[in-house]
Design a protein around this motif. Structure first.
Motif, PDB file in Angstrom:
ATOM      1  N   TYR A  79      12.693  37.126 -28.177  1.00  0.00           N
ATOM      2  CA  TYR A  79      11.881  35.916 -28.336  1.00  0.00           C
ATOM      3  C   TYR A  79      11.119  35.942 -29.661  1.00  0.00           C
ATOM      4  CZ  TYR A  79       8.637  32.139 -27.666  1.00  0.00           C
ATOM      5  OH  TYR A  79       7.931  30.980 -27.859  1.00  0.00           O
ATOM      6  N   MET A  80      10.482  37.073 -29.950  1.00  0.00           N
ATOM      7  CA  MET A  80       9.687  37.178 -31.175  1.00  0.00           C
ATOM      8  C   MET A  80      10.558  37.059 -32.420  1.00  0.00           C
ATOM      9  SD  MET A  80       6.638  37.294 -30.242  1.00  0.00           S
ATOM     10  CE  MET A  80       5.395  37.877 -29.107  1.00  0.00           C
ATOM     11  N   MET A  81      11.767  37.585 -32.361  1.00  0.00           N
ATOM     12  CA  MET A  81      12.670  37.471 -33.501  1.00  0.00           C
ATOM     13  C   MET A  81      13.057  36.008 -33.715  1.00  0.00           C
ATOM     14  SD  MET A  81      16.111  39.616 -34.446  1.00  0.00           S
ATOM     15  CE  MET A  81      17.058  39.137 -33.011  1.00  0.00           C
ATOM     16  N   ALA A  82      13.379  35.296 -32.637  1.00  0.00           N
ATOM     17  CA  ALA A  82      13.716  33.875 -32.747  1.00  0.00           C
ATOM     18  C   ALA A  82      12.526  33.097 -33.309  1.00  0.00           C
ATOM     19  CB  ALA A  82      14.118  33.320 -31.379  1.00  0.00           C
ATOM     20  N   ASP A  83      11.345  33.384 -32.795  1.00  0.00           N
ATOM     21  CA  ASP A  83      10.161  32.658 -33.262  1.00  0.00           C
ATOM     22  C   ASP A  83       9.821  33.003 -34.707  1.00  0.00           C
ATOM     23  OD1 ASP A  83       8.017  30.807 -32.594  1.00  0.00           O
ATOM     24  OD2 ASP A  83       6.687  32.511 -32.884  1.00  0.00           O
ATOM     25  N   SER A  84      10.080  34.219 -35.112  1.00  0.00           N
ATOM     26  CA  SER A  84       9.825  34.612 -36.501  1.00  0.00           C
ATOM     27  C   SER A  84      10.727  33.830 -37.453  1.00  0.00           C
ATOM     28  CB  SER A  84      10.041  36.121 -36.681  1.00  0.00           C
ATOM     29  OG  SER A  84       9.076  36.858 -35.951  1.00  0.00           O
ATOM     30  N   TYR A  85      11.984  33.657 -37.064  1.00  0.00           N
ATOM     31  CA  TYR A  85      12.883  32.825 -37.878  1.00  0.00           C
ATOM     32  C   TYR A  85      12.371  31.386 -37.920  1.00  0.00           C
ATOM     33  CZ  TYR A  85      16.615  36.274 -38.578  1.00  0.00           C
ATOM     34  OH  TYR A  85      17.347  37.365 -38.985  1.00  0.00           O
ATOM     35  N   TYR A  86      11.883  30.904 -36.787  1.00  0.00           N
ATOM     36  CA  TYR A  86      11.343  29.544 -36.722  1.00  0.00           C
ATOM     37  C   TYR A  86      10.131  29.400 -37.637  1.00  0.00           C
ATOM     38  CZ  TYR A  86       9.167  25.363 -34.718  1.00  0.00           C
ATOM     39  OH  TYR A  86       8.593  24.114 -34.546  1.00  0.00           O
ATOM     40  N   GLN A  87       9.232  30.367 -37.578  1.00  0.00           N
ATOM     41  CA  GLN A  87       7.997  30.308 -38.369  1.00  0.00           C
ATOM     42  C   GLN A  87       8.255  30.408 -39.871  1.00  0.00           C
ATOM     43  OE1 GLN A  87       5.148  29.529 -37.124  1.00  0.00           O
ATOM     44  NE2 GLN A  87       5.571  29.794 -34.942  1.00  0.00           N
ATOM     45  N   THR A  88       9.356  31.043 -40.245  1.00  0.00           N
ATOM     46  CA  THR A  88       9.686  31.176 -41.672  1.00  0.00           C
ATOM     47  C   THR A  88      10.589  30.045 -42.172  1.00  0.00           C
ATOM     48  OG1 THR A  88      11.523  32.675 -41.098  1.00  0.00           O
ATOM     49  CG2 THR A  88       9.422  33.687 -41.714  1.00  0.00           C
ATOM     50  N   GLY A  89      10.912  29.090 -41.291  1.00  0.00           N
ATOM     51  CA  GLY A  89      11.700  27.933 -41.719  1.00  0.00           C
ATOM     52  C   GLY A  89      13.197  28.145 -41.730  1.00  0.00           C
ATOM     53  N   ASN A  90      13.663  29.236 -41.149  1.00  0.00           N
ATOM     54  CA  ASN A  90      15.109  29.461 -41.062  1.00  0.00           C
ATOM     55  C   ASN A  90      15.592  28.889 -39.726  1.00  0.00           C
ATOM     56  OD1 ASN A  90      17.760  30.428 -41.013  1.00  0.00           O
ATOM     57  ND2 ASN A  90      17.204  32.319 -42.057  1.00  0.00           N
ATOM     58  N   TYR A  91      15.751  27.561 -39.684  1.00  0.00           N
ATOM     59  CA  TYR A  91      15.959  26.877 -38.414  1.00  0.00           C
ATOM     60  C   TYR A  91      17.357  27.056 -37.840  1.00  0.00           C
ATOM     61  CZ  TYR A  91      11.585  24.813 -39.907  1.00  0.00           C
ATOM     62  OH  TYR A  91      10.297  24.644 -40.322  1.00  0.00           O
TER      63      TYR A  91
END
Length: 284
Positions: A79-91
């Protein structure tokens, strides 16, 4: 002069101090990332995530996926890895990893949030209407699934708003494609495209304009047709006009279309007279 030199020395000292601190931090991060134990990587990733250092979290979480396979911590890691990609704009990657999380942990307490963020990732990755709309369609499917699965969610109003926006993008895209056929004088393709548009986008804000261009396309095609096809195409243009008039009797566009309709009736008479002449000559 003394004061100026002293201030310069202080600034230089502060700069060196912070650079040393930063390099030490980078060195420590690199050490844990490359040679640290998994527990150290996990703790550091958690610390960096809490601090909003999402770019640094991602390599750590990626290294933890394998070692923590089948363990309870893997749910949080994914979950945290997915959210980290989301937070950095790598959608693109965030949508991928959120979907993976949903598939792996359907009973997670984070499942609703993950479903929404997956759909939102597709939405943020989707281009404007003038480009390929594959991500737009994926986002629409994802939001449809979210709305159907979590109808009581507090996120439903925003999900509906975004879904409406995405629908508008597709409508605009399809409408502009059909209109482009008209402007490039591909009238048969334009007529078909406008018909499909009105079938697929009931209630669209472009509906009146689409019917307007459908008539104009059929009118131009009929006027340019050879005699053997002219009568049939004039009748098709006439029907397109009548349909527009019925649906939009108060439209300002009728001022332009009414004279065109008069031309259609004139051309229909002429075409029939020509056909009658030809039939008379062939029968003699």
């Amino acid at each position: 002069m003394f004061y100026f030199c002293r201030m310069q020395m202080i600034r230089k000292f502060v700069f060196i101090f912070f650079m040393a601190f930063a390099l030490t931090g980078c060195s420590e991060y690199s050490k844990v990332l490359n040679k640290g134990k998994n527990a150290e990587r996990y703790d550091l990733a958690e610390k960096l995530y809490a601090e909003g250092e999402y770019k640094k979290c991602i390599p750590l979480y990626e290294k933890l996926v394998g070692p923590y396979g089948g363990k309870p911590q893997l749910e949080r890691i994914q979950y945290m890895m997915a959210d980290s990609y989301y937070q950095t704009g790598n959608y693109e990657l965030s949508s991928y990893y959120f979907e993976k999380f949903i598939a792996n942990y359907p009973n997670s307490s984070k499942i609703e949030e993950a479903a929404y963020l997956s759909a939102h990732s597709y939405y943020l990755a989707a281009p404007k209407y003038s480009r390929d709309q594959m991500d737009t369609k994926k986002a629409m499917e994802a939001f449809e699934g979210f709305i159907a699965t979590y109808p009581e969610s507090a996120r439903i109003p925003m999900a509906n708003q975004i879904y409406s926006e995405l629908t508008g993008r597709l409508e605009k895209k399809d409408f502009e494609i059909a209109k482009q056929y008209y402007h490039t004088e591909h009238y048969t393709a334009a007529m078909k495209a406008f018909d499909i548009f009105n079938e697929e986008h009931l209630g669209s804000i472009y509906r009146e304009e689409a019917m307007y261009y459908k008539f104009k396309s059929s009118y131009e095609l009929a006027m340019q047709s050879v005699l053997t096809k002219k009568g049939e195409r004039l009748e098709e243009a006439r029907q397109a006009y009548l349909k527009f008039q019925k649906n939009y009797p108060e439209s300002e566009r009728l001022k332009e279309l009414n004279p065109m309709m008069e031309n259609i009736e004139i051309e229909r008479t002429k075409a029939q007279e020509e056909i009658n002449k030809i039939q008379l000559q062939t029968s003699i």
